[in-house]
Design a protein around this motif. Structure first.
Motif, short mmCIF file in Angstrom:
data_model
loop_
_atom_site.label_atom_id
_atom_site.label_comp_id
_atom_site.label_asym_id
_atom_site.label_seq_id
_atom_site.Cartn_x
_atom_site.Cartn_y
_atom_site.Cartn_z
N ILE A 157 0.83 -1.21 0.00
CA ILE A 157 0.00 0.00 0.00
C ILE A 157 0.87 1.26 0.00
CG2 ILE A 157 -0.28 -0.01 2.53
CD1 ILE A 157 -2.99 1.06 0.08
N THR A 158 2.04 1.17 0.64
CA THR A 158 2.96 2.31 0.63
C THR A 158 3.40 2.58 -0.80
OG1 THR A 158 3.80 1.46 2.72
CG2 THR A 158 5.01 3.28 1.72
N ALA A 159 3.77 1.50 -1.49
CA ALA A 159 4.25 1.65 -2.87
C ALA A 159 3.18 2.30 -3.74
CB ALA A 159 4.64 0.28 -3.42
N TRP A 160 1.97 1.87 -3.57
CA TRP A 160 0.88 2.41 -4.39
C TRP A 160 0.65 3.90 -4.08
CZ3 TRP A 160 -4.53 3.15 -2.83
CH2 TRP A 160 -5.31 3.61 -3.91
N GLU A 161 0.53 4.22 -2.80
CA GLU A 161 0.28 5.62 -2.44
C GLU A 161 1.47 6.50 -2.82
OE1 GLU A 161 -2.85 4.96 1.26
OE2 GLU A 161 -1.10 6.23 1.58
N HIS A 162 2.66 5.99 -2.60
CA HIS A 162 3.87 6.73 -2.97
C HIS A 162 3.91 7.02 -4.46
CE1 HIS A 162 7.34 6.23 0.15
NE2 HIS A 162 6.39 7.03 0.58
N GLY A 163 3.62 6.00 -5.25
CA GLY A 163 3.71 6.16 -6.71
C GLY A 163 2.83 7.30 -7.18
N ARG A 164 1.62 7.33 -6.67
CA ARG A 164 0.69 8.39 -7.08
C ARG A 164 1.18 9.76 -6.59
NH1 ARG A 164 -4.48 7.84 -4.76
NH2 ARG A 164 -5.52 8.57 -6.63
N ALA A 165 1.62 9.78 -5.34
CA ALA A 165 2.03 11.06 -4.77
C ALA A 165 3.30 11.58 -5.45
CB ALA A 165 2.26 10.90 -3.27
N ALA A 166 4.22 10.66 -5.74
CA ALA A 166 5.47 11.08 -6.38
C ALA A 166 5.20 11.65 -7.77
CB ALA A 166 6.45 9.90 -6.46
N ALA A 167 4.29 11.02 -8.49
CA ALA A 167 3.94 11.54 -9.82
C ALA A 167 3.35 12.94 -9.70
CB ALA A 167 2.96 10.60 -10.51
N ALA A 168 2.49 13.12 -8.70
CA ALA A 168 1.88 14.44 -8.50
C ALA A 168 2.94 15.48 -8.17
CB ALA A 168 0.83 14.36 -7.39
N THR A 169 3.88 15.10 -7.32
CA THR A 169 4.98 16.02 -6.98
C THR A 169 5.76 16.39 -8.23
OG1 THR A 169 5.21 15.22 -4.72
CG2 THR A 169 7.16 16.20 -5.71
N LEU A 170 6.05 15.38 -9.05
CA LEU A 170 6.85 15.62 -10.26
C LEU A 170 6.17 16.62 -11.18
CD1 LEU A 170 9.47 14.50 -11.48
CD2 LEU A 170 8.08 12.81 -12.68
N LEU A 171 4.85 16.51 -11.21
CA LEU A 171 4.11 17.39 -12.11
C LEU A 171 3.90 18.78 -11.51
CD1 LEU A 171 1.53 14.81 -13.42
CD2 LEU A 171 3.35 15.88 -14.71
N GLY A 172 4.39 18.95 -10.32
CA GLY A 172 4.33 20.29 -9.74
C GLY A 172 3.12 20.57 -8.90
N GLY A 173 2.25 19.59 -8.74
CA GLY A 173 1.06 19.80 -7.92
C GLY A 173 1.35 19.52 -6.47
N GLU A 174 0.51 20.03 -5.62
CA GLU A 174 0.65 19.76 -4.20
C GLU A 174 -0.08 18.47 -3.88
OE1 GLU A 174 1.89 21.40 -1.49
OE2 GLU A 174 2.96 22.80 -2.78
#
Ligand code: FAD
Length: 433
Positions: free
Chosen positions: A298-315
């Motif tokens: 579950i960490t991997a899944w939540e991280h993956g989504r959050a990291a992508a959002a960070t990369l795209l510049g969103g909060e």
């Protein structure tokens, strides 16, 4: 360098990498997405390797992660990232190809480790990390009557459970005085250990393997008390190490234990690079500013989504990427569920659902761990209903996603993969300089 505009590269197509891909597209990124993945199998549910695949309830095709073909991804299966120049924003593959990127997601997970000289890969001697490992192990277990499991963590105990349930003899060796002490805490670990003993696992606790030798049919393990174990098959589940070898020597990166990130999963020392999943060490401000790594699905899944959002510049919601760890396991007729962190020096309260039974764990036990901020973690053994209500409370106060309780209750991970994309409104990667 390949000329590129708006290219996102994802290294590793485990749960973290695939979640990042899904989130990039869900958030509207319409550039090129390239995924490098050193396994030759398409993305799959790794947790099934010690569960359905080993038992034969699931075939490899059953555990594939459902990736929507409309995501428009360039998959490079069987290809490994071999080097990185974070300042030129170029990654080199194991074939020497140079890939420029505008944004990079490092989701390389971990790799199993064994002491030097152990004959991993020889007939009858196994590690268990990949689908290929699980399939090979399943094949060899068919003809084994005695199986030695080295390492009493979650994977080792799940293997031991399958070995016992299939009528084979299981010897389990671990240096600790109980199994699962680390992931479940000492009390739940002791309860599960009692259940293993009741189910006739030959427990060699407090013992280390000193030497491994081939014998006529299988392997001989010489333990540090001078005793010997002879087994047709050995499964070594003694640990794993974050897979950062390809980043060794990159100036400015801290790879001392995974890849050091800030609170939004941005890799420290590398612009436009984020990390996600088991490889990422980040300050989980839910609990503490001290960076940690978490090796859970579950960490991997939540991280993956959050990291992508960070990369795209969103909060990400709330700014920092916070996370409440949770996992479950089924073994020896016990349903084990864990949520939160288990402080080593906090107060522990135990509730027995059926006090007085000799097989305490089977009767149901709920163990609540209290730390400086109050209730911080719960471990349940055969106490699903009580666990659910405690877990709901913990998640509600943490602000974690609504789907989270369903995730820890689900009998398999499969249904959860559907409908999980909550688009986070973010535009495009920053323009190439
Ligand atoms: C047998 C087993 C059972 C488990 N059961 C559970 C469970 O029941 N519940 C739970 O919560 N967790 C469980 N886990 C842990 C969980 O599976 C992991 O936490 C999760 O898979 C981590 O996902 P990830 O994407 O970060 O990394 P990984 O799943 O490790 O994926 C990373 C991928 O990147 C690839 N890679 C690495 N380096 C490179 C490179 N340089 N170039 C290209 N590709 C690369 C790797 O080969 C790998 O396929 C289990 C783990 C194992 C091994």
């Amino acid at each position: 360098m390949t000329a590129s505009r708006q290219r996102a590269v994802v290294v590793g197509a485990g749960r973290a990498g695939t979640a990042a891909v899904e989130q990039l597209r869900a958030a509207g990124f319409d550039g090129e997405v390239v995924v490098l993945h050193d396994e030759t199998t398409p993305p799959y549910d790794r947790t099934a390797c010690a569960k359905g695949v080993l038992s034969g309830k699931q075939r490899p095709a059953d555990v594939a992660l459902p990736m929507d073909p409309r995501l428009d991804v360039t998959w490079r299966l069987g290809r490994r990232a071999a080097a990185l120049d974070p300042w030129a924003k170029v990654l080199t593959t194991d074939e020497g190809e140079e890939l420029g990127y505008d944004g990079l997601v490092v989701a390389t997970g971990a790799a199993p480790v064994v002491p030097p000289g152990w004959p991993v890969g020889q007939p009858g001697f196994h590690v268990l990390y990949t689908l290929a490992d699980a399939w090979r192990l399943r094949g060899e277990l068919r003809t084994a009557s005695v199986v030695a499991v080295v390492g009493g963590g979650l994977t080792g105990c799940e293997v031991a459970s399958f070995v016992c349930s299939s009528g084979r003899t299981c010897v389990l060796v671990d240096p600790s005085d109980r199994v699962l002490g680390r992931p479940l805490g000492p009390m739940a670990g002791a309860l599960v250990t009692d259940e293993l003993a009741r189910q006739r696992v030959d427990l060699r606790l407090g013992r280390r393997v000193r030497r491994v030798e081939p014998v006529r049919r299988g392997w001989l393990l010489l333990l540090d008390d001078g005793t010997e174990v002879v087994a047709d098959a050995v499964v070594a589940t003694v640990g794993e190490r974050p897979d950062t070898s390809w980043l060794d020597g990159v100036p400015g990166l801290d790879t001392s234990d995974g890849l050091l990130c800030d609170e939004r999963l941005r890799v420290v020392g590398a612009p436009d690079v984020v990390a996600a999943g088991t490889v990422a060490r980040w300050p989980n401000l839910q609990y503490s500013p001290r960076p940690v790594r978490l090796g859970q699905w579950i960490t991997a899944w939540e991280h993956g989504r959050a990291a992508a959002a960070t990369l795209l510049g969103g909060e990400p919601p709330g700014g920092a990427v916070t996370h409440v760890p949770r996992f479950w396991s089924e073994q020896f007729g016990l349903r084990i569920q864990v949520i939160g962190m288990l402080p080593s020096d906090g107060e522990v309260r135990v509730t027995y659902l059926r006090p007085g039974r000799r097989d305490v764990a089977r009767g149901g036990v709920l163990i609540s761990h209290y730390g400086s901020t109050g209730l911080e973690g719960v471990v349940a053994v055969n106490a699903t209903r009580a666990f659910t209500s405690m877990a709901r409370g913990l998640l509600a106060t943490s602000g974690a996603a609504i789907h989270a309780v369903a995730e820890i209750q689900a009998p398999t991970h499969a249904p959860i993969h559907a409908g999980i994309q909550t688009p986070i409104e973010v535009p495009r990667l920053a323009a190439v300089g």
